[in-house]
Design a protein around this motif. Structure first.
Motif, PDB file in Angstrom:
ATOM      1  N   UNK A 311     -16.573 -14.419  31.642  1.00  0.00           N
ATOM      2  CA  UNK A 311     -15.891 -13.372  31.294  1.00  0.00           C
ATOM      3  C   UNK A 311     -14.500 -13.697  30.910  1.00  0.00           C
ATOM      4  N   UNK A 312     -13.793 -14.852  31.311  1.00  0.00           N
ATOM      5  CA  UNK A 312     -12.465 -15.378  31.341  1.00  0.00           C
ATOM      6  C   UNK A 312     -12.469 -16.076  29.962  1.00  0.00           C
ATOM      7  N   UNK A 313     -13.386 -16.822  29.587  1.00  0.00           N
ATOM      8  CA  UNK A 313     -13.401 -17.676  28.556  1.00  0.00           C
ATOM      9  C   UNK A 313     -13.815 -16.961  27.023  1.00  0.00           C
ATOM     10  N   UNK A 314     -14.810 -16.182  27.291  1.00  0.00           N
ATOM     11  CA  UNK A 314     -15.420 -15.279  26.277  1.00  0.00           C
ATOM     12  C   UNK A 314     -15.218 -13.902  26.079  1.00  0.00           C
ATOM     13  N   UNK A 315     -15.624 -13.056  27.101  1.00  0.00           N
ATOM     14  CA  UNK A 315     -15.666 -11.553  26.881  1.00  0.00           C
ATOM     15  C   UNK A 315     -14.026 -11.176  26.752  1.00  0.00           C
ATOM     16  N   UNK A 316     -13.166 -11.595  27.456  1.00  0.00           N
ATOM     17  CA  UNK A 316     -11.814 -11.352  27.494  1.00  0.00           C
ATOM     18  C   UNK A 316     -11.207 -11.494  26.084  1.00  0.00           C
ATOM     19  N   UNK A 317     -11.165 -12.874  25.537  1.00  0.00           N
ATOM     20  CA  UNK A 317     -10.880 -13.133  24.188  1.00  0.00           C
ATOM     21  C   UNK A 317     -11.316 -12.597  23.183  1.00  0.00           C
TER      22      UNK A 317
END
Length: 337
Positions: A311-317
Motif C-alpha cells: 500500500x505504501x510502496x505501490x498503491x500510494x505512489x
C-alpha cells in the motif's frame, strides 16, 4: 488505460483478496486496526526518502549531461514514471518514456540527452541490487532455505540480463533507434490527446537524438565522480526501502531482522519483473507472503505486512503519480511537441 490493463489489475486485486481470505480476514483486520501509527508514519517517511534519493540520483546524471531542470520537476517526472511503471507488466519499462517526455518538456535537454541519463540511471541501479542480492544469497545459504535460494538465483540471472540488454541498447545505434522508435508509441499511450496525429514529428526528433544519446551515455559512464555520487544515492535508496518494510513489521507488533527483509526484497524483484500483471499486482503480494512464510512467520502477519507494505510502496505512489500525470498532461497539452 486500456481495458485489458484494467482487467489484469482487477485480477491482481482478486488475488490479493484471496490471499487475505486465506490468511484470515478477521486476523488481518485486527492487525491493521491495531497497527502502531508512529511506525506506520516512519514507514511512509522511508518511502518518501527513497523517492527523493532516486530523484536526486537522476539529478546528478542530468546535471552532468548539461540538462538544466528544477528538482521539483525531476520529482514530478519520477512520480509519473512510477505511475507508468506500475501499469506496465513484466520489466516495467513504461516509466522511462514518461520520465523522458516530462523532463524534455521541462528543461533545455533533447530526447537523446535525457534518455541517456535514464539508461545510465537504470543500469547503475542494478549495482547495489546485485550487491544486496549476494549478501542475501549468502544469508539464505546459512539458513538453508531452498525456496529463497532458488528465487534469489532467478533474480540474479534476470538482473544480469537487464544489464546486458541495457548496455546493448546503449552501445548499438540501430538497436537504440528501434527502442526510441517504440518509445513514441508508449508516450502516446501515456499522453494520448497530446500526441494524436503527431507521431511522425516525434519520430523525426527521436531519429536526430541517436547520436546525442550515445555521446551523452558514454560521457556519463566515464565520469568517476558522477558514478560515485549516484552510487551513494542508490545505496541510500535501497537502505530506505529496507527500513520501510522493517517499520511496517514493527507497526503490526513483529520485529523482523533486516537481513531477512533483504532476502525477501531481493528475491521478489525478479518475479515482479516477469509478472504478466501490471506492476506485479497480486503476484508480488503472493510471492512475498510465501517467502516470509518460508522464514516461519505466521501467515496472518506475513500477508498483513506485505499488503501494508505494498500500500505504501505501490498503491500510494501510483495514485499520486496518476494525479500528476493528469495534471501534467493537461498543462503540457497547451504547448507544442
Amino acid at each position: 488505460m486500456k481495458k485489458r490493463d484494467s482487467f489484469m489489475i482487477l485480477i491482481g486485486v482478486g488475488v490479493i483478496a484471496v490471499l487475505i481470505w486465506w490468511a484470515g480476514v478477521e486476523e488481518t483486520l485486527k492487525l491493521l486496526t491495531g497497527a502502531k501509527v508512529e511506525y506506520f508514519l516512519l514507514a511512509l517517511l522511508m518511502q518518501v526518502l527513497a523517492t527523493l534519493a532516486w530523484a536526486f540520483r537522476w539529478r546528478i546524471f542530468l546535471k552532468r549531461a548539461g540538462v538544466s531542470v528544477r528538482i521539483k520537476d525531476i520529482i514530478m517526472a519520477t512520480m509519473v514514471g512510477i505511475f507508468a511503471n506500475n501499469l506496465t507488466p513484466g520489466a516495467r519499462a513504461g516509466g522511462e518514456p514518461a520520465r523522458m517526455y516530462v523532463i524534455t518538456k521541462k528543461s533545455n535537454g533533447g530526447y537523446g540527452q535525457v534518455f541517456a541519463t535514464i539508461m545510465a540511471d537504470r543500469i547503475l541501479d542494478v549495482v547495489p541490487v546485485l550487491l544486496f542480492t549476494l549478501v542475501a544469497f549468502k544469508y539464505a545459504l546459512s539458513l538453508k532455505v531452498k525456496l529463497l535460494l532458488s528465487v534469489l538465483s532467478l533474480s540474479t540471472i534476470v538482473l544480469l540480463l537487464i544489464v546486458a540488454i541495457s548496455l546493448l541498447i546503449s552501445l548499438n545505434e540501430s538497436l537504440a533507434f528501434s527502442v526510441l522508435n517504440k518509445i513514441t508509441a508508449l508516450i502516446k499511450r501515456i499522453f494520448p490527446e497530446k500526441f494524436a496525429g503527431v507521431e511522425g514529428t516525434l519520430e523525426e526528433k527521436l531519429k536526430k537524438s541517436i547520436t546525442d544519446f550515445r555521446t551523452t551515455f558514454l560521457e556519463l559512464s566515464k565520469d568517476p565522480v558522477v558514478l560515485g555520487k549516484t552510487l551513494f544515492y542508490s545505496l541510500a535508496l535501497w537502505g530506505f526501502m529496507l527500513l520501510r518494510t522493517y517499520f511496517v513489521f514493527e507497526s503490526i507488533g513483529y520485529r523482523l531482522e533486516l537481513q531477512k527483509i533483504l532476502m525477501v526484497q531481493m528475491a521478489g524483484i525478479a518475479l515482479g519483473m516477469i509478472s504478466i500483471l501490471p506492476g506485479g499486482v497480486g503476484i508480488t503480494e503472493a510471492v512475498n507472503s510465501a517467502l516470509y512464510l518460508s522464514l516461519r512467520i505466521d501467515k496472518s502477519l506475513a500477508v498483513t505486512a506485505t499488503v501494508l507494505d505494498r500500500f505504501i510502496s505501490f498503491w500510494l505512489p501510483t495514485i499520486i503519480g496518476g494525479g500528476l500525470s493528469v495534471y501534467l498532461g493537461a498543462k503540457l497539452s497547451k504547448g507544442r511537441v
